[in-house]
Motif scaffolding. Structure first.
Motif, PDB file in Angstrom:
ATOM      1  N   ASP A 105      13.916   0.794  -4.135  1.00  0.00           N
ATOM      2  CA  ASP A 105      13.699  -0.648  -4.031  1.00  0.00           C
ATOM      3  C   ASP A 105      12.695  -0.983  -2.935  1.00  0.00           C
ATOM      4  O   ASP A 105      11.921  -1.929  -3.057  1.00  0.00           O
ATOM      5  N   SER A 106      12.732  -0.221  -1.860  1.00  0.00           N
ATOM      6  CA  SER A 106      11.746  -0.373  -0.785  1.00  0.00           C
ATOM      7  C   SER A 106      11.303   1.017  -0.358  1.00  0.00           C
ATOM      8  O   SER A 106      12.008   2.012  -0.581  1.00  0.00           O
ATOM      9  N   LEU A 107      10.140   1.100   0.238  1.00  0.00           N
ATOM     10  CA  LEU A 107       9.578   2.400   0.613  1.00  0.00           C
ATOM     11  C   LEU A 107      10.386   3.048   1.723  1.00  0.00           C
ATOM     12  O   LEU A 107      10.620   2.450   2.779  1.00  0.00           O
ATOM     13  N   GLN A 108      10.818   4.290   1.490  1.00  0.00           N
ATOM     14  CA  GLN A 108      11.573   5.073   2.475  1.00  0.00           C
ATOM     15  C   GLN A 108      10.784   6.329   2.839  1.00  0.00           C
ATOM     16  O   GLN A 108       9.821   6.686   2.154  1.00  0.00           O
ATOM     17  N   VAL A 109      11.209   7.002   3.899  1.00  0.00           N
ATOM     18  CA  VAL A 109      10.531   8.239   4.308  1.00  0.00           C
ATOM     19  C   VAL A 109      10.541   9.261   3.182  1.00  0.00           C
ATOM     20  O   VAL A 109       9.561   9.977   2.962  1.00  0.00           O
ATOM     21  N   ASP A 110      11.652   9.324   2.428  1.00  0.00           N
ATOM     22  CA  ASP A 110      11.761  10.301   1.344  1.00  0.00           C
ATOM     23  C   ASP A 110      11.574   9.670  -0.026  1.00  0.00           C
ATOM     24  O   ASP A 110      12.032  10.198  -1.036  1.00  0.00           O
ATOM     25  N   GLU A 139       0.342   0.039  -5.100  1.00  0.00           N
ATOM     26  CA  GLU A 139       0.083  -0.726  -3.875  1.00  0.00           C
ATOM     27  C   GLU A 139       0.667   0.002  -2.661  1.00  0.00           C
ATOM     28  O   GLU A 139       0.043   0.072  -1.594  1.00  0.00           O
ATOM     29  N   ARG A 140       1.854   0.564  -2.830  1.00  0.00           N
ATOM     30  CA  ARG A 140       2.464   1.337  -1.736  1.00  0.00           C
ATOM     31  C   ARG A 140       1.613   2.554  -1.386  1.00  0.00           C
ATOM     32  O   ARG A 140       1.391   2.863  -0.210  1.00  0.00           O
ATOM     33  N   ILE A 141       1.135   3.251  -2.436  1.00  0.00           N
ATOM     34  CA  ILE A 141       0.294   4.425  -2.210  1.00  0.00           C
ATOM     35  C   ILE A 141      -0.966   4.037  -1.436  1.00  0.00           C
ATOM     36  O   ILE A 141      -1.367   4.714  -0.484  1.00  0.00           O
ATOM     37  N   ARG A 142      -1.594   2.930  -1.846  1.00  0.00           N
ATOM     38  CA  ARG A 142      -2.811   2.512  -1.156  1.00  0.00           C
ATOM     39  C   ARG A 142      -2.545   2.169   0.311  1.00  0.00           C
ATOM     40  O   ARG A 142      -3.352   2.479   1.189  1.00  0.00           O
ATOM     41  N   ASN A 143      -1.409   1.573   0.592  1.00  0.00           N
ATOM     42  CA  ASN A 143      -1.075   1.255   1.976  1.00  0.00           C
ATOM     43  C   ASN A 143      -0.825   2.505   2.808  1.00  0.00           C
ATOM     44  O   ASN A 143      -1.028   2.501   4.030  1.00  0.00           O
ATOM     45  N   LEU A 144      -0.419   3.575   2.145  1.00  0.00           N
ATOM     46  CA  LEU A 144      -0.175   4.841   2.835  1.00  0.00           C
ATOM     47  C   LEU A 144      -1.442   5.674   2.985  1.00  0.00           C
ATOM     48  O   LEU A 144      -1.563   6.464   3.923  1.00  0.00           O
ATOM     49  N   ASP A 145      -2.367   5.530   2.046  1.00  0.00           N
ATOM     50  CA  ASP A 145      -3.591   6.340   2.049  1.00  0.00           C
ATOM     51  C   ASP A 145      -4.745   5.495   1.507  1.00  0.00           C
ATOM     52  O   ASP A 145      -4.735   5.097   0.345  1.00  0.00           O
ATOM     53  N   SER A 146      -5.726   5.251   2.335  1.00  0.00           N
ATOM     54  CA  SER A 146      -6.825   4.355   1.954  1.00  0.00           C
ATOM     55  C   SER A 146      -7.887   5.024   1.098  1.00  0.00           C
ATOM     56  O   SER A 146      -8.773   4.353   0.574  1.00  0.00           O
ATOM     57  N   LYS A 147      -7.818   6.335   0.925  1.00  0.00           N
ATOM     58  CA  LYS A 147      -8.901   7.063   0.258  1.00  0.00           C
ATOM     59  C   LYS A 147      -8.532   7.673  -1.087  1.00  0.00           C
ATOM     60  O   LYS A 147      -9.402   7.918  -1.918  1.00  0.00           O
ATOM     61  N   ILE A 148      -7.277   7.976  -1.318  1.00  0.00           N
ATOM     62  CA  ILE A 148      -6.912   8.699  -2.537  1.00  0.00           C
ATOM     63  C   ILE A 148      -7.210   7.847  -3.768  1.00  0.00           C
ATOM     64  O   ILE A 148      -7.085   6.618  -3.745  1.00  0.00           O
ATOM     65  N   LYS A 149      -7.637   8.487  -4.847  1.00  0.00           N
ATOM     66  CA  LYS A 149      -7.998   7.765  -6.073  1.00  0.00           C
ATOM     67  C   LYS A 149      -6.741   7.266  -6.795  1.00  0.00           C
ATOM     68  O   LYS A 149      -5.761   8.002  -6.937  1.00  0.00           O
ATOM     69  N   LEU A 150      -6.821   6.023  -7.271  1.00  0.00           N
ATOM     70  CA  LEU A 150      -5.716   5.403  -7.997  1.00  0.00           C
ATOM     71  C   LEU A 150      -6.165   5.020  -9.398  1.00  0.00           C
ATOM     72  O   LEU A 150      -7.299   4.564  -9.601  1.00  0.00           O
ATOM     73  N   GLY A 151      -5.251   5.181 -10.369  1.00  0.00           N
ATOM     74  CA  GLY A 151      -5.493   4.779 -11.743  1.00  0.00           C
ATOM     75  C   GLY A 151      -4.446   3.765 -12.174  1.00  0.00           C
ATOM     76  O   GLY A 151      -3.244   4.016 -12.045  1.00  0.00           O
ATOM     77  N   VAL A 152      -4.883   2.617 -12.667  1.00  0.00           N
ATOM     78  CA  VAL A 152      -3.979   1.529 -13.054  1.00  0.00           C
ATOM     79  C   VAL A 152      -3.658   1.645 -14.542  1.00  0.00           C
ATOM     80  O   VAL A 152      -4.531   1.462 -15.390  1.00  0.00           O
ATOM     81  N   LEU A 153      -2.415   1.951 -14.865  1.00  0.00           N
ATOM     82  CA  LEU A 153      -1.986   2.069 -16.254  1.00  0.00           C
ATOM     83  C   LEU A 153      -1.664   0.697 -16.831  1.00  0.00           C
ATOM     84  O   LEU A 153      -1.011  -0.132 -16.181  1.00  0.00           O
ATOM     85  N   VAL A 154      -2.129   0.458 -18.046  1.00  0.00           N
ATOM     86  CA  VAL A 154      -1.915  -0.808 -18.735  1.00  0.00           C
ATOM     87  C   VAL A 154      -0.926  -0.573 -19.868  1.00  0.00           C
ATOM     88  O   VAL A 154      -1.104   0.326 -20.686  1.00  0.00           O
ATOM     89  N   GLY A 155       0.128  -1.380 -19.918  1.00  0.00           N
ATOM     90  CA  GLY A 155       1.118  -1.208 -20.974  1.00  0.00           C
ATOM     91  C   GLY A 155       2.109  -2.347 -20.973  1.00  0.00           C
ATOM     92  O   GLY A 155       1.975  -3.322 -20.230  1.00  0.00           O
ATOM     93  N   GLU A 156       3.145  -2.216 -21.802  1.00  0.00           N
ATOM     94  CA  GLU A 156       4.115  -3.290 -21.966  1.00  0.00           C
ATOM     95  C   GLU A 156       4.830  -3.636 -20.661  1.00  0.00           C
ATOM     96  O   GLU A 156       5.179  -4.793 -20.431  1.00  0.00           O
TER      97      GLU A 156
END
Length: 259
Positions: free
Chosen positions: A129-134, A164-181
């Motif tokens: 539900d919220s970002l944790q260390v693990d 969005e969480r991944i981007r806040n953790l790492d500003s450089k890694i490539k992200l792909g936005v999946l589109v679906g239902e």
């Protein structure tokens, strides 16, 4: 402000994404499917990850085990020691009975020794539900950083919150936005992609109109359509302007691309 991740002008196109490995001929999300995808000269291997009960990053598509193993129940109810010993190949063919469920760290080791990059799809159902260390976002990034593979990894998800969480953790890694239902449409994905500095937008076949693919390209994202297995369909979507395709048959797509 996050520095814009630019799409390289010299990147090979169209990109061949081996969907769950070479899954048209070998059991999906297994090491043999990944090895054969590398042999087929796929540009990227796509795989799915979730968490075990003991918070190990497991490579499997379904939330439940019953389709691809002989165990019934949710992946998250079992320890990784149990999961990684399961037969994950017999459902496809008895000759693959020795194939097991991989850990993400196993696949990263394989990628490290190859020239094929990796698209890691984080399953929406694996999120806390919220970002944790693990939480899975932190665990996946930790494994990538340990192997020094960040430049060769694309992380995607239908959960835009996860991205969005991944981007806040790492500003450089490539992200792909999946589109679906379970997420928004292509226009929403483009708008969201701009906010998180995504690298690619991944529309379904139904969303991959020529107009939508053009919109994606105009905003300087790579468009990758899922999942395209027939040669005629490959030609159709590439003709519409797709810059990559997810396919269970990367060897056939590689031959088509060469022609």
């Amino acid at each position: 402000m996050i520095e814009k991740i630019k799409v390289s002008e010299d990147i090979r196109r169209p990109l061949v994404f081996a969907h769950r490995g070479l899954s048209g001929i070998f059991p999906e999300n297994t090491m043999i499917a990944f090895k054969k995808a590398i042999s087929a000269k796929a540009d990227l291997i796509e795989l799915d990850v979730t968490l075990s009960k003991d918070r190990e990053v497991i490579v499997i598509h379904d939330d439940d085990l019953d389709r691809t193993t002989k165990l019934v129940g949710s992946v998250r109810f079992f320890e990784s020691e149990i999961l990684k010993d399961l037969d994950a190949g017999s459902w496809f063919s008895k000759k693959f009975k020795k194939e097991k469920i991989p850990l993400l760290t196993d696949v990263l080791g394989l990628i490290q020794k190859s020239k094929t990059d990796l698209n890691i799809e984080i399953k929406s159902t694996s999120l806390d539900d919220s970002l944790q260390v693990d939480s899975i976002e932190n665990l996946v990034l930790d494994l990538i950083h340990q192997r020094k593979l960040k430049d060769r990894i694309l992380i995607s998800s239908f959960s835009w919150e996860c991205l969005e969480r991944i981007r806040n953790l790492d500003s450089k890694i490539k992200l792909g936005v999946l589109v679906g239902e379970e997420s928004g449409n292509v226009q929403d994905a483009i708008a969201f992609g701009e906010t998180v500095n995504a690298w690619s937008i991944h529309p379904s076949r139904e969303d991959a109109s020529e107009e939508n693919l053009k919109l994606i390209e105009e905003k300087n994202f790579i468009s990758v359509v899922y999942t395209v297995n027939e040669i005629d369909d490959m030609k159709k979507f590439l003709g519409r302007g797709a810059k990559g395709l997810f396919t269970n048959f990367p060897k056939e797509m590689r031959k088509l691309v060469k022609r």
